[in-house]
Design a protein around this motif. Structure first.
Motif, short mmCIF file in Angstrom:
data_model
loop_
_atom_site.label_atom_id
_atom_site.label_comp_id
_atom_site.label_asym_id
_atom_site.label_seq_id
_atom_site.Cartn_x
_atom_site.Cartn_y
_atom_site.Cartn_z
N GLY A 159 -9.41 -1.65 -9.47
CA GLY A 159 -10.77 -1.70 -9.02
C GLY A 159 -11.30 -0.39 -8.51
N THR A 160 -10.65 0.73 -8.84
CA THR A 160 -11.11 2.03 -8.35
C THR A 160 -11.87 2.83 -9.39
OG1 THR A 160 -9.03 3.09 -8.97
CG2 THR A 160 -9.17 2.16 -6.75
N LEU A 161 -11.88 2.36 -10.65
CA LEU A 161 -12.57 3.07 -11.72
C LEU A 161 -13.65 2.20 -12.35
CD1 LEU A 161 -9.64 4.77 -13.70
CD2 LEU A 161 -11.17 5.84 -12.04
N LEU A 162 -14.69 2.85 -12.81
CA LEU A 162 -15.73 2.18 -13.57
C LEU A 162 -15.84 2.89 -14.91
CD1 LEU A 162 -18.19 0.23 -13.83
CD2 LEU A 162 -19.58 2.08 -12.88
N ALA A 163 -15.81 2.11 -16.00
CA ALA A 163 -15.95 2.66 -17.35
C ALA A 163 -17.27 2.18 -17.94
CB ALA A 163 -14.78 2.22 -18.23
N LEU A 164 -18.04 3.11 -18.48
CA LEU A 164 -19.31 2.81 -19.13
C LEU A 164 -19.33 3.51 -20.49
CD1 LEU A 164 -21.78 3.47 -16.16
CD2 LEU A 164 -20.97 1.25 -16.95
N SER A 165 -19.94 2.86 -21.46
CA SER A 165 -20.05 3.47 -22.78
C SER A 165 -21.51 3.80 -23.08
CB SER A 165 -19.49 2.55 -23.87
OG SER A 165 -20.23 1.35 -23.94
N TRP A 166 -21.71 4.92 -23.77
CA TRP A 166 -23.05 5.33 -24.20
C TRP A 166 -22.90 6.04 -25.53
CZ3 TRP A 166 -27.96 4.33 -23.14
CH2 TRP A 166 -28.95 5.20 -23.60
N ASN A 167 -23.54 5.48 -26.57
CA ASN A 167 -23.37 5.98 -27.93
C ASN A 167 -21.88 5.98 -28.28
OD1 ASN A 167 -26.12 6.27 -28.24
ND2 ASN A 167 -26.13 8.38 -27.52
N GLN A 168 -21.32 7.11 -28.68
CA GLN A 168 -19.90 7.13 -29.07
C GLN A 168 -18.97 7.57 -27.96
OE1 GLN A 168 -22.22 9.34 -29.96
NE2 GLN A 168 -21.37 11.19 -30.90
N TYR A 169 -19.51 7.72 -26.74
CA TYR A 169 -18.71 8.23 -25.63
C TYR A 169 -18.41 7.14 -24.60
CZ TYR A 169 -20.47 12.59 -27.60
OH TYR A 169 -20.80 13.62 -28.46
N ILE A 170 -17.33 7.35 -23.85
CA ILE A 170 -16.96 6.48 -22.73
C ILE A 170 -16.86 7.36 -21.49
CG2 ILE A 170 -15.25 4.88 -21.78
CD1 ILE A 170 -14.37 4.35 -24.70
N TYR A 171 -17.51 6.94 -20.41
CA TYR A 171 -17.53 7.72 -19.17
C TYR A 171 -16.75 6.97 -18.09
CZ TYR A 171 -21.20 10.14 -21.65
OH TYR A 171 -21.89 10.84 -22.60
N ARG A 175 -15.14 12.29 -19.68
CA ARG A 175 -15.75 11.64 -20.83
C ARG A 175 -14.70 11.52 -21.91
NH1 ARG A 175 -20.95 14.15 -23.90
NH2 ARG A 175 -19.42 15.61 -24.76
N LEU A 176 -14.53 10.31 -22.45
CA LEU A 176 -13.57 10.08 -23.52
C LEU A 176 -14.28 10.23 -24.86
CD1 LEU A 176 -11.73 6.90 -22.11
CD2 LEU A 176 -11.35 9.32 -21.58
N GLU A 177 -13.76 11.11 -25.69
CA GLU A 177 -14.37 11.39 -26.99
C GLU A 177 -13.37 11.10 -28.10
OE1 GLU A 177 -15.97 15.31 -27.14
OE2 GLU A 177 -16.78 15.24 -25.11
N GLY A 178 -13.89 10.61 -29.22
CA GLY A 178 -13.02 10.34 -30.37
C GLY A 178 -13.46 9.14 -31.18
N ASN A 179 -14.39 8.32 -30.61
CA ASN A 179 -14.94 7.22 -31.39
C ASN A 179 -15.88 7.78 -32.44
OD1 ASN A 179 -13.89 4.79 -29.86
ND2 ASN A 179 -14.96 5.86 -28.20
N SER A 180 -15.81 7.23 -33.64
CA SER A 180 -16.63 7.76 -34.73
C SER A 180 -18.02 7.15 -34.78
CB SER A 180 -15.94 7.52 -36.07
OG SER A 180 -15.74 6.13 -36.28
N GLY A 181 -18.24 6.07 -34.02
CA GLY A 181 -19.55 5.41 -33.97
C GLY A 181 -19.87 4.96 -32.57
N ASN A 182 -20.99 4.28 -32.41
CA ASN A 182 -21.38 3.76 -31.10
C ASN A 182 -20.35 2.75 -30.62
OD1 ASN A 182 -23.72 5.27 -31.14
ND2 ASN A 182 -24.95 3.62 -32.00
N VAL A 183 -19.99 2.84 -29.35
CA VAL A 183 -18.98 1.96 -28.77
C VAL A 183 -19.58 0.57 -28.58
CG1 VAL A 183 -17.48 1.52 -26.80
CG2 VAL A 183 -17.81 3.86 -27.64
N LEU A 194 -6.61 2.88 -27.84
CA LEU A 194 -6.08 2.77 -26.48
C LEU A 194 -6.09 4.15 -25.84
CD1 LEU A 194 -3.03 0.34 -26.88
CD2 LEU A 194 -5.38 -0.20 -26.20
N TRP A 195 -6.60 4.22 -24.61
CA TRP A 195 -6.76 5.48 -23.89
C TRP A 195 -6.00 5.44 -22.57
CZ3 TRP A 195 -10.39 8.85 -26.28
CH2 TRP A 195 -11.20 8.26 -27.26
N ASN A 196 -5.47 6.60 -22.19
CA ASN A 196 -4.93 6.78 -20.85
C ASN A 196 -6.07 7.30 -19.98
OD1 ASN A 196 -3.77 8.44 -18.55
ND2 ASN A 196 -1.89 7.55 -19.35
N VAL A 197 -6.46 6.51 -18.96
CA VAL A 197 -7.64 6.87 -18.19
C VAL A 197 -7.38 8.04 -17.24
CG1 VAL A 197 -8.64 4.56 -18.33
CG2 VAL A 197 -7.12 5.12 -16.43
#
Length: 527
Positions: A1-13, A25-33, A59-62
């Motif tokens: 409960g200490t992290l918040l993940a949000l997606s916008w277009n092809q990125y995850i914040y 910012r997590l990058e690597g998705n080829s399209g909108n999440v 799968l990502w390591n946060v």
């Protein structure tokens, strides 16, 4: 409960909830999440994501922000993800009508659940004990991996909630109107339907004692239901997410516009009661502006070309200003009330209206379509009009000739601007994915003179008559700033969603703030 993940277009914040800081910012998705899911196992540090037109799960390591694995097993686009409560399994569903179950540690495909219904899988949820899985209108036993219930509904299920003891399932969908269905998971029988009035249910949740159910709907209502009887116990009603406000010069009433309905509302400051509703728009995302003499209101909707003029005293629509743009983003009256300016939200232009003739008199930036306008403001003496845009610039015009005088060059998208009471300073808020800025500019020279240290995105700013600067931001807070020193002098907390607008009364003693939580708060300023 200490992290918040949000997606916008092809990125995850990823955000740190304790500090409000953007971590990475997590990058690597080829399209909108399309969907993300965070593992409930705190030791795994895993996040799963799927993107538009992809049949793989990432799968990502946060902690590191690195992509560590790709799960391949779907034939078509994956729509939905859900981790089991222990974080050991991941369920995925998509356009191939199949639910895949994965072992998270190894990435192995454990099982494929075929629902036998030829439709996209859009909703997945595990029961609190992990023994059951819902995929749209089917409920699966995770031990036997067999269907135990198929719910008969009148539409596509989009919202489900298990009771904490996993005995009851609540579901709502896009064609249910404001109806929630309860199912007994042991017998597979429908218990009852709980029905309100119109409005699609957007969220449902059981209280921890399993005796009550809370539902929220797109019409702005929150209901509390008794699970045993199906009776509505309480209803909370109010305005939808408030995005725009104006306060009268005598501080006696407030005008507000909302994101999710086409209504302009007038509020009594002393009592907090709604005085009047002005109804005439068909679109949403309502913007409002109050004339300096408090007699007229101009309102515009984002997806409509209606620009409406209202009489405050009678609440009647006076006129529709013909030829208004269909993308209204920011509205402003000149200090003498003779000119009204309307900035397009998605196009780089500002419309000017003569309020005596009620005719459009000018369009600024008509031929420069490289950006979109964000905010407009007249100087206190009415001699200047400022406009900020998405290409990092602030434009200044002479209001006598409407000639461009100056261009102030920023370094990120401008979303709000405000002149100081003496007109010598201009404040601007801007944002980027890695940096948020609050700047003070010298109007004559066009130079930046001070940066106010604010580490969260600022959505709105306003000066008081005695020179205090207020800002509202994404962390739900209002901050007050001393302009001379650049120091934050007070923080006002109480909203539960982004602060969308701040405005001072003419004497600077009262501050009104609106928020995405649907409330308008009044603050007495004592600094």
């Amino acid at each position: 409960g200490t992290l918040l993940a949000l997606s916008w277009n092809q990125y995850i914040y990823l955000w740190d909830l304790a500090t409000g800081q953007l971590l990475r910012r997590l990058e690597g998705n080829s399209g909108n999440v399309l969907s993300i899911a965070m593992s409930p196992d705190p030791d795994s540090k895993l996040l799963a994501s799927v993107a538009e037109k992809e049949n793989i799960i990432r799968l990502w390591n946060v902690v590191s922000g690195q992509q560590i694995q790709q799960l391949k097993g779907h034939l078509e686009q994956v729509n939905s993800l859900a981790f089991s409560p222990d974080g050991k399994r991941l369920a995925s569903g998509g356009k191939d009508w199949i639910v895949n179950l994965w072992e998270v540690t190894s990435g192995q495909l454990l099982q494929q659940l075929e629902n036998g219904i030829f439709s996209d899988i859009k909703n997945l949820a595990f029961s609190p004990d992990g023994n059951l899985l819902v995929s749209d209108d089917l409920v699966w036993d995770m031990t036997s991996e067999q269907q135990i219930l198929q719910m008969e509904t009148k539409g596509v299920i989009h919202r489900v909630a298990f009771s904490w003891d996993a005995q009851i399932l609540a579901c709502a969908g896009d064609n249910f109107n404001e109806r929630i269905t309860l199912w007994d998971l042991e017998s597979g029988q429908k218990i009852r339907e709980m029905e309100g009035d119109s409005g699609v249910v957007t969220c449902v949740a059981f209280t921890p004692d399993n005796q009550k159910l809370i539902s929220g709907s797109e019409n702005g209502k929150v209901r509390l239901w008794d699970v045993a009887s199906g009776e509505e116990l309480r209803r909370l009603e109010g305005s939808n997410a408030v995005t725009n406000i104006a306060i009268s010069s005598d501080g006696k009433f407030i005008v507000s516009g909302s994101s999710y309905d086409p209504i302009v509302r007038l509020w009594n400051v002393a009592s907090g009661q709604e005085l009047r509703r002005l109804e005439g728009h068909s679109g949403k995302e309502i913007r409002v502006s109050l004339s300096p003499d408090d007699r007229l209101i101009v309102s515009a909707a984002l997806w409509s070309d209606k620009v409406l003029l209202w009489d405050v005293e009678s609440g009647q629509e006076i006129q529709q200003l013909e030829g208004g743009c269909s993308e209204a983003g920011s509205l402003a009256f000149s200090p003498d009330g003779k000119v009204f300016a309307l900035a397009s939200r998605w196009r780089n232009e500002v419309e000017l209206w003569d309020m005596e003739s009620r005719q459009k008199m000018e369009v600024l930036l008509e031929h420069d379509m490289g950006s979109r306008t964000g905010s407009i403001a007249f100087s206190p003496d009415g001699k200047l009009l400022a406009c900020g845009n998405s290409c990092w610039n602030i434009w200044l015009w002479n209001t006598n000739s409407w000639q461009q005088l100056q261009q102030l060059e920023g370094d990120s998208e401008i979303n709000s601007i405000a002149f100081s009471p003496d007109g010598k300073l201009l404040a601007s808020s801007s944002f980027g994915f890695s940096d948020n800025k609050l700047w003070l500019w010298d109007v004559v020279s066009g130079q930046k003179i001070r940066r106010l240290e604010c580490d969260i995105r600022v959505e709105t700013i306003a000066f008081s008559s005695d020179g205090i600067l207020a800002s509202g931001s994404w962390d739900n807070k209002v901050r007050l700033w001393d302009v001379a020193s650049g120091q934050e002098i007070q923080r006002l907390e109480g909203h539960t969603n982004t602060v969308t607008a701040v405005v001072f009364s003419s004497d600077g003693k009262l501050l009104a703030s609106s928020s995405g939580d649907g409330t308008i708060k009044l603050w007495r300023i004592t600094v």
